[in-house]
Design a protein around this motif. Structure first.
Motif, PDB file in Angstrom:
ATOM      1  N   THR A  95       0.861  -1.191   0.000  1.00 51.64           N
ATOM      2  CA  THR A  95       0.000   0.000   0.000  1.00 51.64           C
ATOM      3  C   THR A  95       0.895   1.239   0.000  1.00 51.64           C
ATOM      4  O   THR A  95       2.039   1.183   0.453  1.00 51.64           O
ATOM      5  CB  THR A  95      -0.905   0.066   1.254  1.00 51.64           C
ATOM      6  OG1 THR A  95      -0.059   0.175   2.403  1.00 51.64           O
ATOM      7  CG2 THR A  95      -1.802  -1.150   1.363  1.00 51.64           C
ATOM      8  N   PRO A  96       0.375   2.361  -0.463  1.00 48.99           N
ATOM      9  CA  PRO A  96       1.157   3.606  -0.408  1.00 48.99           C
ATOM     10  C   PRO A  96       1.026   4.245   0.979  1.00 48.99           C
ATOM     11  O   PRO A  96       0.405   5.291   1.147  1.00 48.99           O
ATOM     12  CB  PRO A  96       0.519   4.462  -1.510  1.00 48.99           C
ATOM     13  CG  PRO A  96      -0.903   4.003  -1.548  1.00 48.99           C
ATOM     14  CD  PRO A  96      -0.872   2.534  -1.204  1.00 48.99           C
ATOM     15  N   ARG A  99       1.041   8.083   2.000  1.00 44.37           N
ATOM     16  CA  ARG A  99      -0.091   8.955   1.706  1.00 44.37           C
ATOM     17  C   ARG A  99      -1.047   9.042   2.898  1.00 44.37           C
ATOM     18  O   ARG A  99      -1.692  10.057   3.094  1.00 44.37           O
ATOM     19  CB  ARG A  99      -0.837   8.462   0.476  1.00 44.37           C
ATOM     20  CG  ARG A  99       0.018   8.530  -0.782  1.00 44.37           C
ATOM     21  CD  ARG A  99      -0.753   7.999  -1.970  1.00 44.37           C
ATOM     22  NE  ARG A  99       0.111   7.818  -3.124  1.00 44.37           N
ATOM     23  CZ  ARG A  99      -0.217   7.085  -4.169  1.00 44.37           C
ATOM     24  NH1 ARG A  99      -1.403   6.491  -4.230  1.00 44.37           N
ATOM     25  NH2 ARG A  99       0.612   6.961  -5.178  1.00 44.37           N
ATOM     26  N   ASP A 119       7.692   9.274  -5.237  1.00 45.73           N
ATOM     27  CA  ASP A 119       6.622   8.286  -5.355  1.00 45.73           C
ATOM     28  C   ASP A 119       6.580   7.840  -6.815  1.00 45.73           C
ATOM     29  O   ASP A 119       6.332   8.643  -7.712  1.00 45.73           O
ATOM     30  CB  ASP A 119       5.292   8.921  -4.946  1.00 45.73           C
ATOM     31  CG  ASP A 119       4.130   7.936  -4.935  1.00 45.73           C
ATOM     32  OD1 ASP A 119       4.214   6.887  -5.605  1.00 45.73           O
ATOM     33  OD2 ASP A 119       3.136   8.230  -4.256  1.00 45.73           O
ATOM     34  N   SER A 121       4.721   5.128  -7.808  1.00 46.31           N
ATOM     35  CA  SER A 121       3.612   4.169  -7.843  1.00 46.31           C
ATOM     36  C   SER A 121       2.831   4.257  -9.146  1.00 46.31           C
ATOM     37  O   SER A 121       2.754   5.314  -9.772  1.00 46.31           O
ATOM     38  CB  SER A 121       2.641   4.443  -6.687  1.00 46.31           C
ATOM     39  OG  SER A 121       3.305   4.364  -5.453  1.00 46.31           O
ATOM     40  N   ASP A 123      -0.824   3.446  -9.517  1.00 45.04           N
ATOM     41  CA  ASP A 123      -2.015   3.059  -8.753  1.00 45.04           C
ATOM     42  C   ASP A 123      -2.933   2.098  -9.509  1.00 45.04           C
ATOM     43  O   ASP A 123      -3.433   1.140  -8.927  1.00 45.04           O
ATOM     44  CB  ASP A 123      -2.798   4.299  -8.335  1.00 45.04           C
ATOM     45  CG  ASP A 123      -2.059   5.139  -7.305  1.00 45.04           C
ATOM     46  OD1 ASP A 123      -0.823   4.980  -7.163  1.00 45.04           O
ATOM     47  OD2 ASP A 123      -2.714   5.952  -6.640  1.00 45.04           O
ATOM     48  N   PHE A 128       2.788  -0.027  -5.765  1.00 44.32           N
ATOM     49  CA  PHE A 128       3.103   1.137  -4.942  1.00 44.32           C
ATOM     50  C   PHE A 128       4.588   1.098  -4.598  1.00 44.32           C
ATOM     51  O   PHE A 128       5.081   0.097  -4.067  1.00 44.32           O
ATOM     52  CB  PHE A 128       2.237   1.147  -3.688  1.00 44.32           C
ATOM     53  CG  PHE A 128       0.772   1.022  -4.018  1.00 44.32           C
ATOM     54  CD1 PHE A 128       0.089   2.077  -4.612  1.00 44.32           C
ATOM     55  CD2 PHE A 128       0.089  -0.159  -3.784  1.00 44.32           C
ATOM     56  CE1 PHE A 128      -1.249   1.969  -4.940  1.00 44.32           C
ATOM     57  CE2 PHE A 128      -1.252  -0.286  -4.112  1.00 44.32           C
ATOM     58  CZ  PHE A 128      -1.926   0.783  -4.695  1.00 44.32           C
TER      59      PHE A 128
END
Length: 156
Positions: A95-96, A99, A119, A121, A123, A128
């Motif tokens: 998971t990020p 954030r 970042d 990622s 999504d 991530f």
């Protein structure tokens, strides 16, 4: 958004060119500018051009013979600069998490070994990640370690 790395920009541009117009692994050794053309000699062949853009780092100018010679201040700059040093480590997460703390994934630090992160990622793919850069002396020190120890130092 770039999903498959920044190399995809170069690859995309290359795909727009006529087949056979790109030569790889052929360092330029000489650039001679005349009133009518610019002659570029590489380790494989010679090219005749209207214009040339030199995009190598200035410390590498010494590897190219320029005719006419570069201006004195440009030569001095190329002799005084050194090549940098960068290690890049991509750390993936389920998971990020950053954030959730209201963070954007950007970091800049002088404490090292990671000096900059972003970042990276994607999504929509559920991937991530933080791309971590270890530069300068930090990068040099890290490069002497095994791959596992480098990764552990970055994650720590």
């Amino acid at each position: 958004m770039i999903r498959i790395g920044t190399q995809s920009i170069s690859s995309g541009l290359a795909s727009l060119l006529k087949r056979g117009t790109i030569t790889l692994s052929s360092p330029v050794r000489a650039i001679e500018q005349t009133q009518s053309a610019v002659y570029v000699s590489s380790s494989r062949r010679q090219y005749i051009c209207k214009r040339v853009i030199v995009s190598v780092p200035t410390p590498l100018y010494k590897e190219i013979t320029f005719t006419p010679q570069l201006p004195a201040d440009k030569l001095e700059l190329s002799q005084l600069n050194r090549l940098g040093y960068t290690n890049k480590v991509l750390v993936r997460y389920s998971t990020p998490w950053w954030r959730g703390y209201g963070l954007c994934g950007m970091l800049q630090s002088f404490a090292g070994p990671v000096t900059v992160t972003r970042d990276s990622s994607v999504d929509v793919l559920g991937q991530f990640s933080l791309t971590c850069f270890c530069v300068g002396d930090w990068g040099r020190q890290l490069s002497k370690l095994s791959q596992k120890k480098r990764f552990d130092a970055v994650v720590e």
